[in-house]
Design a protein around this motif. Structure first.
Motif, PDB file in Angstrom:
ATOM      1  N   UNK A 181      82.731  57.693  17.979  1.00  0.00           N
ATOM      2  CA  UNK A 181      82.038  58.562  18.941  1.00  0.00           C
ATOM      3  C   UNK A 181      80.758  59.157  18.345  1.00  0.00           C
ATOM      4  N   UNK A 182      79.738  59.280  19.174  1.00  0.00           N
ATOM      5  CA  UNK A 182      78.487  59.926  18.783  1.00  0.00           C
ATOM      6  C   UNK A 182      78.782  61.312  18.225  1.00  0.00           C
ATOM      7  N   UNK A 203      79.978  57.545  26.145  1.00  0.00           N
ATOM      8  CA  UNK A 203      78.672  57.049  26.619  1.00  0.00           C
ATOM      9  C   UNK A 203      78.808  55.729  27.354  1.00  0.00           C
ATOM     10  N   UNK A 204      79.839  54.943  26.971  1.00  0.00           N
ATOM     11  CA  UNK A 204      80.122  53.694  27.680  1.00  0.00           C
ATOM     12  C   UNK A 204      81.624  53.451  27.647  1.00  0.00           C
ATOM     13  N   UNK A 215      92.687  55.958  13.888  1.00  0.00           N
ATOM     14  CA  UNK A 215      91.322  56.031  14.404  1.00  0.00           C
ATOM     15  C   UNK A 215      90.363  56.339  13.252  1.00  0.00           C
ATOM     16  N   UNK A 216      89.160  55.737  13.262  1.00  0.00           N
ATOM     17  CA  UNK A 216      88.545  55.014  14.380  1.00  0.00           C
ATOM     18  C   UNK A 216      89.038  53.599  14.609  1.00  0.00           C
ATOM     19  N   UNK A 217      89.973  53.073  13.787  1.00  0.00           N
ATOM     20  CA  UNK A 217      90.517  51.734  14.033  1.00  0.00           C
ATOM     21  C   UNK A 217      91.566  51.805  15.140  1.00  0.00           C
ATOM     22  N   UNK A 218      91.690  50.731  15.887  1.00  0.00           N
ATOM     23  CA  UNK A 218      92.599  50.734  17.031  1.00  0.00           C
ATOM     24  C   UNK A 218      93.167  49.339  17.262  1.00  0.00           C
ATOM     25  N   UNK A 219      94.489  49.296  17.473  1.00  0.00           N
ATOM     26  CA  UNK A 219      95.139  48.060  17.898  1.00  0.00           C
ATOM     27  C   UNK A 219      95.267  48.108  19.423  1.00  0.00           C
ATOM     28  N   UNK A 220      94.557  47.237  20.146  1.00  0.00           N
ATOM     29  CA  UNK A 220      94.610  47.287  21.615  1.00  0.00           C
ATOM     30  C   UNK A 220      96.036  47.218  22.174  1.00  0.00           C
ATOM     31  N   UNK A 264      90.002  50.741  25.951  1.00  0.00           N
ATOM     32  CA  UNK A 264      89.840  50.827  24.496  1.00  0.00           C
ATOM     33  C   UNK A 264      88.821  51.889  24.098  1.00  0.00           C
ATOM     34  N   UNK A 265      87.700  51.950  24.814  1.00  0.00           N
ATOM     35  CA  UNK A 265      86.674  52.937  24.477  1.00  0.00           C
ATOM     36  C   UNK A 265      87.203  54.355  24.627  1.00  0.00           C
ATOM     37  N   UNK A 266      87.870  54.622  25.732  1.00  0.00           N
ATOM     38  CA  UNK A 266      88.482  55.944  25.946  1.00  0.00           C
ATOM     39  C   UNK A 266      89.452  56.274  24.814  1.00  0.00           C
TER      40      UNK A 266
END
Lengths: 158, 158
Positions: free
Chosen positions: A100-101, B46-47, B6-11, B38-40
């Protein structure tokens, strides 16, 4: 296969970009890193999407964090080491990471394997973004004529 | 494999979301569509980055275009049909597509195969975005209390 027309795109048709915007000695440290700018090739402007290939020893970037840019990576092939304040974590194909920013946790990917690694990297584009490098003597300064790389004591590189 | 932090993530650890925000009869037409945000899950704002699984007959969305949102998709597994004003194009794993904000070319993906298809979808988040549906009697209206789905003659759905 028929040739694709935009908005469809075959990444294999997108030109390879090597090198980085870092001053030396940082630029060389990125090693074998090739990017294909898929988002640009599709005419996108709000965010970038790059297909990145890291050869053995290659790295995504200096360890860094952004003030205003969210970043996200998704591993497609091979294996990369994610380095952050949380330590080191291996990311194989199908795993991802999101930064995250404004989160002051420097991150980068290093290919410590003997094989190629491929991943997608995504970041939003926004004026006024800055990046900081906790492990390296590099910062971005701007004298009004444009940003440049500087030592952390203010002396300009190059 | 050690559990990622986090920031690593297993979908695979991200919850599945089914259904859509469309009113009926459009909602049902999406068929077998599952998203993992995944972004959430990484705290991005931002995206968005979604990992989407389309079963046979499933579709990404109604054919649509956005006023202010760039969108991008990258196929990871299986095969989808991209439908735009340029016609139909088959996208297999490793191919992608990008839709610039404001380009009046409706697009969606349909899984016409007998196997599952998986792709990443990315879109920037921005206030005031609108989407239009060239093939369907649907538009978004806003009476100041929130957006709602309406027929193109203005009558509210549902």
């Amino acid at each position: 296969m028929a040739e694709l027309k935009l908005p469809a795109l075959d990444p294999g048709t997108v030109s390879e970009v090597r090198g980085s915007g870092y001053p030396e000695p940082f630029k060389t440290r990125m090693g074998d890193r090739v990017k294909r700018r898929l988002g640009d090739a599709c005419g996108l402007t709000r965010f970038g999407v790059n297909l990145v290939t890291l050869g053995p020893g290659g790295r995504s970037a200096l360890r860094h964090w952004h003030t205003l840019e969210d970043e996200f990576i998704y591993v497609l092939e091979g294996e990369v080491m994610l380095v952050t304040d949380a330590g080191e974590q291996t990311l194989a194909a199908g795993l991802c990471a999101g930064y995250p920013a404004g989160k002051r946790d420097g991150h980068h990917l290093v290919n410590r394997t003997g094989a190629v690694a491929v991943y997608l990297e995504i970041g939003n584009r926004i004026d006024g973004d800055n990046a900081f490098y906790p492990d390296d003597d590099l910062m971005w300064a701007d004298d009004g004529a444009g940003a440049y790389g500087a030592h952390k004591d203010g002396r300009r590189y190059g």
